[in-house]
Design an enzyme around this catalytic site. Sequence first.
Site, mmCIF file in Angstrom:
data_model
loop_
_atom_site.group_PDB
_atom_site.id
_atom_site.type_symbol
_atom_site.label_atom_id
_atom_site.label_comp_id
_atom_site.label_asym_id
_atom_site.label_seq_id
_atom_site.Cartn_x
_atom_site.Cartn_y
_atom_site.Cartn_z
ATOM 1 N N ASP A 14 -0.652 -4.339 -2.984
ATOM 2 C CA ASP A 14 0.701 -4.812 -2.694
ATOM 3 C C ASP A 14 1.621 -3.596 -2.610
ATOM 4 O O ASP A 14 1.762 -2.847 -3.583
ATOM 5 C CB ASP A 14 1.161 -5.767 -3.799
ATOM 6 C CG ASP A 14 2.446 -6.496 -3.445
ATOM 7 O OD1 ASP A 14 2.854 -6.435 -2.273
ATOM 8 O OD2 ASP A 14 3.038 -7.116 -4.343
ATOM 9 N N ASP A 110 2.668 -6.397 4.025
ATOM 10 C CA ASP A 110 2.626 -5.447 2.911
ATOM 11 C C ASP A 110 1.641 -5.788 1.802
ATOM 12 O O ASP A 110 1.671 -5.161 0.743
ATOM 13 C CB ASP A 110 4.020 -5.280 2.307
ATOM 14 C CG ASP A 110 4.573 -6.575 1.740
ATOM 15 O OD1 ASP A 110 4.058 -7.650 2.085
ATOM 16 O OD2 ASP A 110 5.531 -6.510 0.941
ATOM 17 N N GLU A 111 0.743 -6.745 2.017
ATOM 18 C CA GLU A 111 -0.247 -7.020 0.983
ATOM 19 C C GLU A 111 -1.516 -7.600 1.585
ATOM 20 O O GLU A 111 -1.497 -8.224 2.646
ATOM 21 C CB GLU A 111 0.299 -7.950 -0.110
ATOM 22 C CG GLU A 111 0.678 -9.325 0.369
ATOM 23 C CD GLU A 111 1.083 -10.237 -0.777
ATOM 24 O OE1 GLU A 111 0.429 -10.204 -1.839
ATOM 25 O OE2 GLU A 111 2.043 -11.001 -0.601
#
Length: 366
Positions: A14, A110-111
């Site tokens: 993350d 983003d993860e």
Amino acid sequence: MLLPNAYRKIIHIDMDAFYASVEQRDNPEYRGKPLVVGGLPEGRGGVVATASYEARKFGIRSAMPSKKALQLCPHALFVRPRFAVYKEVSRHIREIFSRYTDLIEPLSLDEAYLDVTEDKLGIGSAIEIAMQIKKAIKNELQLTASAGVSVNKFVAKIASDINKPDGLKFIGPSAIENFMEQLPVEKFFGVGKVTAEKMKKMGLHTGADLKQLTQDDLVKHFGKTGRFYHQIVRGLDDRPVQPHRETKSMGAEDTFAYDLTETEEMHTELDKIAQTVADRLERYNLKGRTITLKIKYSDFKQITRNQSFTQPIGDVQTLSTTAKQLLLATQPDDVRIRLLGISVSNFGELAPKVKRDDVPEQLKLF
């Protein structure tokens, strides 16, 4: 519990305050200052997409109205998001992941989950791989990421949040049960604010409290998600990392920097979204029989409306016209719309399997 030789090695990566960190990287004048990425406070209905850690110290959080963020921190800097830049950075991050495994399940820009049970480089240690990935992201992109490592997706995701920012947390098989018992109920999958409040009124504050209820009790009070609670509180999560998926629908959506209040504005945005969807359908040679319109209002209430056709469609004109008709049927006067989306489904014959990396991200502001 899974037998020892059946344990998976799962990493959840993350990125830390992703949008804000990219802005601080690219603009030295933003570094070390409270930065808010999202709608500007002087706009209509602007919301916070991401806040830097300096801004979070003042209580600023994602999805918060920008005006409230300004009240909490009058000297905060506000910038509009640059989604094209974030998407390009995300592609680089995925390339780093792919050096170690092809089993990558992106959750957003983003993860992502990674299954490194059998990694490409023969490293063998999920902890070492997570450390190498974090180092590569820092060296190549000048950004930091936090990682959670465990034997299943749920625990790995929770672990990645424990030592943020730039953290790394391993929760091994022998520690999972105790970890889950101490976990606050609001951290459980599917538990939003309303469900968390309901649980607390029932005297359920931690995983240990949930563990006292039978599966039937949990299903009775919380529906089918209760079965998942019953499993996960015991450390059981057999969901695989899924790098491929059968394409059941394809669409696009946009969360706006300010709430839309004029029908003309809504139509303009629907035209843009329809074009994006038509381009994606053409790219994968797909046509569907059902068009679905998604609407999220300023109070976060969400509705969908759909229309089906006798023949497969995918052209931009039909997509746009149908979406506008569906919107009109909701009586859009005197409402404030935060998000609009269009998707196409009901492809009929078996749709091709598409790599998750190949499916364009749906950019959202929260």
